[in-house]
Design a protein around this motif. Structure first.
Motif, PDB file in Angstrom:
ATOM      1  N   PRO A  45       0.830  -1.218   0.000  1.00 39.64           N
ATOM      2  CA  PRO A  45       0.000   0.000   0.000  1.00 39.64           C
ATOM      3  C   PRO A  45       0.859   1.260   0.000  1.00 39.64           C
ATOM      4  CG  PRO A  45       0.127  -0.870   2.213  1.00 39.64           C
ATOM      5  CD  PRO A  45       0.891  -1.836   1.341  1.00 39.64           C
ATOM      6  N   VAL A  46       1.635   1.470  -1.082  1.00 46.32           N
ATOM      7  CA  VAL A  46       2.528   2.620  -1.154  1.00 46.32           C
ATOM      8  C   VAL A  46       2.250   3.426  -2.411  1.00 46.32           C
ATOM      9  CG1 VAL A  46       4.344   1.504   0.208  1.00 46.32           C
ATOM     10  CG2 VAL A  46       4.366   1.284  -2.286  1.00 46.32           C
ATOM     11  N   ASP A  47       2.524   4.721  -2.327  1.00 53.17           N
ATOM     12  CA  ASP A  47       2.356   5.612  -3.474  1.00 53.17           C
ATOM     13  C   ASP A  47       3.602   5.676  -4.348  1.00 53.17           C
ATOM     14  OD1 ASP A  47      -0.260   6.504  -2.646  1.00 53.17           O
ATOM     15  OD2 ASP A  47       0.755   7.634  -1.074  1.00 53.17           O
ATOM     16  N   GLY A  48       4.740   5.273  -3.809  1.00 58.32           N
ATOM     17  CA  GLY A  48       5.989   5.318  -4.540  1.00 58.32           C
ATOM     18  C   GLY A  48       7.068   4.644  -3.731  1.00 58.32           C
ATOM     19  N   LEU A  49       8.260   4.558  -4.304  1.00 56.28           N
ATOM     20  CA  LEU A  49       9.343   3.775  -3.708  1.00 56.28           C
ATOM     21  C   LEU A  49      10.642   4.559  -3.726  1.00 56.28           C
ATOM     22  CD1 LEU A  49       9.828   0.856  -2.618  1.00 56.28           C
ATOM     23  CD2 LEU A  49      10.581   0.262  -4.930  1.00 56.28           C
ATOM     24  N   VAL A  50      11.275   4.670  -2.550  1.00 63.81           N
ATOM     25  CA  VAL A  50      12.649   5.149  -2.425  1.00 63.81           C
ATOM     26  C   VAL A  50      13.504   3.907  -2.220  1.00 63.81           C
ATOM     27  CG1 VAL A  50      14.284   6.443  -1.014  1.00 63.81           C
ATOM     28  CG2 VAL A  50      12.000   7.365  -1.407  1.00 63.81           C
ATOM     29  N   LEU A  51      14.608   3.809  -2.940  1.00 61.03           N
ATOM     30  CA  LEU A  51      15.413   2.608  -2.764  1.00 61.03           C
ATOM     31  C   LEU A  51      16.892   2.894  -2.849  1.00 61.03           C
ATOM     32  CD1 LEU A  51      15.505   0.465  -5.992  1.00 61.03           C
ATOM     33  CD2 LEU A  51      14.222   2.571  -5.913  1.00 61.03           C
ATOM     34  N   VAL A  52      17.646   2.182  -1.997  1.00 61.35           N
ATOM     35  CA  VAL A  52      19.091   2.062  -2.162  1.00 61.35           C
ATOM     36  C   VAL A  52      19.260   0.823  -3.008  1.00 61.35           C
ATOM     37  CG1 VAL A  52      21.295   1.719  -1.008  1.00 61.35           C
ATOM     38  CG2 VAL A  52      19.527   3.131   0.065  1.00 61.35           C
TER      39      VAL A  52
ATOM     40  N   ALA B 267      16.355  14.324   0.302  1.00 66.77           N
ATOM     41  CA  ALA B 267      16.172  14.790  -1.078  1.00 66.77           C
ATOM     42  C   ALA B 267      15.393  13.771  -1.905  1.00 66.77           C
ATOM     43  CB  ALA B 267      17.524  15.066  -1.726  1.00 66.77           C
ATOM     44  N   ALA B 268      15.672  12.488  -1.683  1.00 61.69           N
ATOM     45  CA  ALA B 268      14.955  11.449  -2.434  1.00 61.69           C
ATOM     46  C   ALA B 268      13.468  11.473  -2.120  1.00 61.69           C
ATOM     47  CB  ALA B 268      15.545  10.075  -2.109  1.00 61.69           C
ATOM     48  N   VAL B 269      13.127  11.634  -0.838  1.00 63.28           N
ATOM     49  CA  VAL B 269      11.709  11.692  -0.467  1.00 63.28           C
ATOM     50  C   VAL B 269      11.056  12.942  -1.027  1.00 63.28           C
ATOM     51  CG1 VAL B 269      10.131  11.972   1.482  1.00 63.28           C
ATOM     52  CG2 VAL B 269      11.912  10.232   1.560  1.00 63.28           C
ATOM     53  N   HIS B 270      11.763  14.056  -0.959  1.00 56.80           N
ATOM     54  CA  HIS B 270      11.216  15.305  -1.512  1.00 56.80           C
ATOM     55  C   HIS B 270      10.891  15.125  -2.999  1.00 56.80           C
ATOM     56  CE1 HIS B 270      10.617  19.648  -1.799  1.00 56.80           C
ATOM     57  NE2 HIS B 270      11.315  19.611  -2.912  1.00 56.80           N
ATOM     58  N   MET B 271      11.816  14.530  -3.740  1.00 58.25           N
ATOM     59  CA  MET B 271      11.588  14.291  -5.170  1.00 58.25           C
ATOM     60  C   MET B 271      10.422  13.336  -5.387  1.00 58.25           C
ATOM     61  SD  MET B 271      15.501  13.863  -6.529  1.00 58.25           S
ATOM     62  CE  MET B 271      14.987  13.281  -8.165  1.00 58.25           C
ATOM     63  N   LEU B 272      10.388  12.255  -4.585  1.00 53.81           N
ATOM     64  CA  LEU B 272       9.347  11.247  -4.781  1.00 53.81           C
ATOM     65  C   LEU B 272       7.963  11.826  -4.523  1.00 53.81           C
ATOM     66  CD1 LEU B 272       8.600   8.342  -5.420  1.00 53.81           C
ATOM     67  CD2 LEU B 272       8.958   7.788  -3.000  1.00 53.81           C
ATOM     68  N   ILE B 273       7.823  12.611  -3.467  1.00 55.77           N
ATOM     69  CA  ILE B 273       6.513  13.201  -3.168  1.00 55.77           C
ATOM     70  C   ILE B 273       6.114  14.178  -4.267  1.00 55.77           C
ATOM     71  CG2 ILE B 273       5.270  14.697  -1.554  1.00 55.77           C
ATOM     72  CD1 ILE B 273       6.829  13.346   0.710  1.00 55.77           C
ATOM     73  N   GLN B 274       7.065  14.922  -4.790  1.00 55.22           N
ATOM     74  CA  GLN B 274       6.749  15.791  -5.929  1.00 55.22           C
ATOM     75  C   GLN B 274       6.195  14.972  -7.091  1.00 55.22           C
ATOM     76  OE1 GLN B 274      10.658  17.802  -6.308  1.00 55.22           O
ATOM     77  NE2 GLN B 274       9.517  19.729  -6.182  1.00 55.22           N
ATOM     78  N   ALA B 275       6.827  13.833  -7.376  1.00 51.64           N
ATOM     79  CA  ALA B 275       6.363  12.983  -8.483  1.00 51.64           C
ATOM     80  C   ALA B 275       4.983  12.404  -8.185  1.00 51.64           C
ATOM     81  CB  ALA B 275       7.368  11.860  -8.724  1.00 51.64           C
ATOM     82  N   VAL B 276       4.780  11.935  -6.951  1.00 49.80           N
ATOM     83  CA  VAL B 276       3.481  11.364  -6.565  1.00 49.80           C
ATOM     84  C   VAL B 276       2.375  12.406  -6.710  1.00 49.80           C
ATOM     85  CG1 VAL B 276       2.149  10.546  -4.569  1.00 49.80           C
ATOM     86  CG2 VAL B 276       4.407   9.571  -5.052  1.00 49.80           C
ATOM     87  N   GLU B 277       2.697  13.648  -6.388  1.00 46.57           N
ATOM     88  CA  GLU B 277       1.695  14.704  -6.433  1.00 46.57           C
ATOM     89  C   GLU B 277       1.619  15.396  -7.792  1.00 46.57           C
ATOM     90  OE1 GLU B 277       2.438  17.137  -2.982  1.00 46.57           O
ATOM     91  OE2 GLU B 277       1.748  15.553  -1.617  1.00 46.57           O
ATOM     92  N   GLY B 278       2.243  14.786  -8.800  1.00 44.85           N
ATOM     93  CA  GLY B 278       2.067  15.245 -10.170  1.00 44.85           C
ATOM     94  C   GLY B 278       3.006  16.323 -10.632  1.00 44.85           C
ATOM     95  N   GLU B 279       4.051  16.615  -9.866  1.00 41.70           N
ATOM     96  CA  GLU B 279       5.003  17.644 -10.266  1.00 41.70           C
ATOM     97  C   GLU B 279       6.151  17.035 -11.066  1.00 41.70           C
ATOM     98  OE1 GLU B 279       6.238  20.309  -7.123  1.00 41.70           O
ATOM     99  OE2 GLU B 279       4.513  19.702  -5.905  1.00 41.70           O
ATOM    100  N   ALA B 280       6.761  17.828 -11.923  1.00 40.97           N
ATOM    101  CA  ALA B 280       7.930  17.385 -12.678  1.00 40.97           C
ATOM    102  C   ALA B 280       9.154  17.361 -11.765  1.00 40.97           C
ATOM    103  CB  ALA B 280       8.180  18.316 -13.860  1.00 40.97           C
ATOM    104  N   ILE B 281       9.999  16.355 -11.912  1.00 39.87           N
ATOM    105  CA  ILE B 281      11.221  16.260 -11.109  1.00 39.87           C
ATOM    106  C   ILE B 281      12.407  16.007 -12.029  1.00 39.87           C
ATOM    107  CG2 ILE B 281       9.990  15.413  -9.079  1.00 39.87           C
ATOM    108  CD1 ILE B 281      11.051  12.609  -9.727  1.00 39.87           C
ATOM    109  N   PRO B 282      13.620  16.381 -11.603  1.00 37.28           N
ATOM    110  CA  PRO B 282      14.802  16.136 -12.441  1.00 37.28           C
ATOM    111  C   PRO B 282      15.151  14.653 -12.472  1.00 37.28           C
ATOM    112  CG  PRO B 282      15.447  17.034 -10.315  1.00 37.28           C
ATOM    113  CD  PRO B 282      13.946  17.100 -10.359  1.00 37.28           C
TER     114      PRO B 282
END
Length: 338
Positions: A120-127, A297-312
């Protein structure tokens, strides 16, 4: 007896309002007055109301949960990454589901094929576990939001954050040259992308100074044989740049056992700046990797992507050399010292 779960109906009754009003208040709708919203939020905390994750996902299309996939939580620097991930997620109103992995290909395949699709996740941060790159890339291409915290593999086909491996090792090698070292070796294991970049940084500094290189490598996860080789050949060089702190610690011990003085006979540097680097004797000159900042930084980027924002596609955060006693003769310290 197990305590009954507090429902939205219970909260509505306690607040003296309807369930739709509670729902709108909890989701910040502007048609609910500030006083009513504050009262509902206060009562929710008092009576222990926790929103249903499945109901929230049905309503908003999001679980407000992010997955964190790590191959080894025992690595010395992993707690800083996890802290950066969890604190940034909490600040943004998301929870973290931590999924450790072992090194087996079967476990990796089972996770991707059977576990990940139902999390039940909206996205994934991974090493990145190297064996998972292609599978994660396929899921990302299918719509899964992914951000990697790693530079051990070649550029993944999804967004990533990493640090300045090559530049930082070049700088720490230049520090050794500035202190008069002219016979500088590089010691490493596990020929992964980040370690190759660190070796390249060492080579950059020596090439610019017109100095010869000595590269000592091993594929053995046990660093003692490589450290013993460094100690055995210590007459050949006056400094050793190691690719990571754990190897530097083993090299320090081997040199000490061989009767070599650090830094008088041989200077030693590492990479990572794990907590033990300050506690060795002598304290270790190293490169401070921004592990907390990478996680955040990874979480910040991921949440931007989940919420429909463009990320680098890629974010690079600087790692900084830290000069301590293992490389510092007298008062010569051209970089940031401690």
């Amino acid at each position: 007896m197990a305590r009954r779960r507090v429902t939205m109906a219970d909260l509505a009754t306690a607040a003296g309002v309807s369930k739709p009003t509670v729902s709108r208040a909890l989701n910040g709708h502007p048609d609910v007055g500030a006083e009513t919203r504050e009262r509902i939020l206060r009562l929710a905390e008092e009576i222990g109301y926790v929103p249903s994750m499945s109901a929230q996902a049905l309503r908003t299309g999001r679980f407000k949960m992010l997955g964190l996939l790590v191959p080894n939580i025992a690595w010395d620097w992993m707690p800083d990454v996890i802290r950066g991930v969890t604190e940034e997620a909490d600040r943004r109103g998301y929870a973290i589901l931590l999924q450790p992995m072992d090194a087996s290909a079967k476990t990796e395949a089972d996770f991707v094929e059977r576990v990940l699709p139902v999390l039940p996740v909206d996205g994934l941060v991974l090493v990145i576990p190297p064996g998972l790159v292609e599978r994660i890339a396929e899921l990302h291409a299918g719509g899964l939001k992914v951000v990697a915290i790693d530079d051990r593999v070649e550029r993944p086909q999804f967004p990533s954050v990493e640090t300045t491996d090559r530049e930082s090792v070049r700088r720490v090698t230049e520090h050794l040259i500035a202190t008069g070292r002219r016979r500088i070796a590089f010691a490493s294991s596990d020929d992964t992308r980040n370690l190759r970049l660190r070796r390249d940084g060492y080579r950059d500094a020596l090439a610019a100074a017109g100095l010869p290189e000595t590269v000592l490598m091993t594929s053995d996860l046990d660093h003692r044989a490589l450290a013993a080789e460094v100690a055995r050949r210590a007459d050949e060089f006056d400094a050793v740049v190691t690719a990571f702190d754990d190897l530097a610690f083993t090299v320090l011990a081997a040199l000490r056992d061989a009767g070599r003085r650090v830094p008088e006979d041989v200077a030693v540097t590492g990479f990572d700046d794990v907590p033990a680097a300050r506690l060795t004797h002598p304290a270790l000159t190293t490169v401070r990797a921004p592990f907390y900042e990478l996680g955040a930084a990874a979480v910040h980027m991921l949440i931007q992507a989940v919420e429909g924002e463009a990320i680098p596609d890629r974010v690079v955060l600087p790692a900084e050399p830290v000069v301590r006693e293992s490389s510092r003769p007298g008062d010569v310290h051209p970089l940031n010292g401690e």
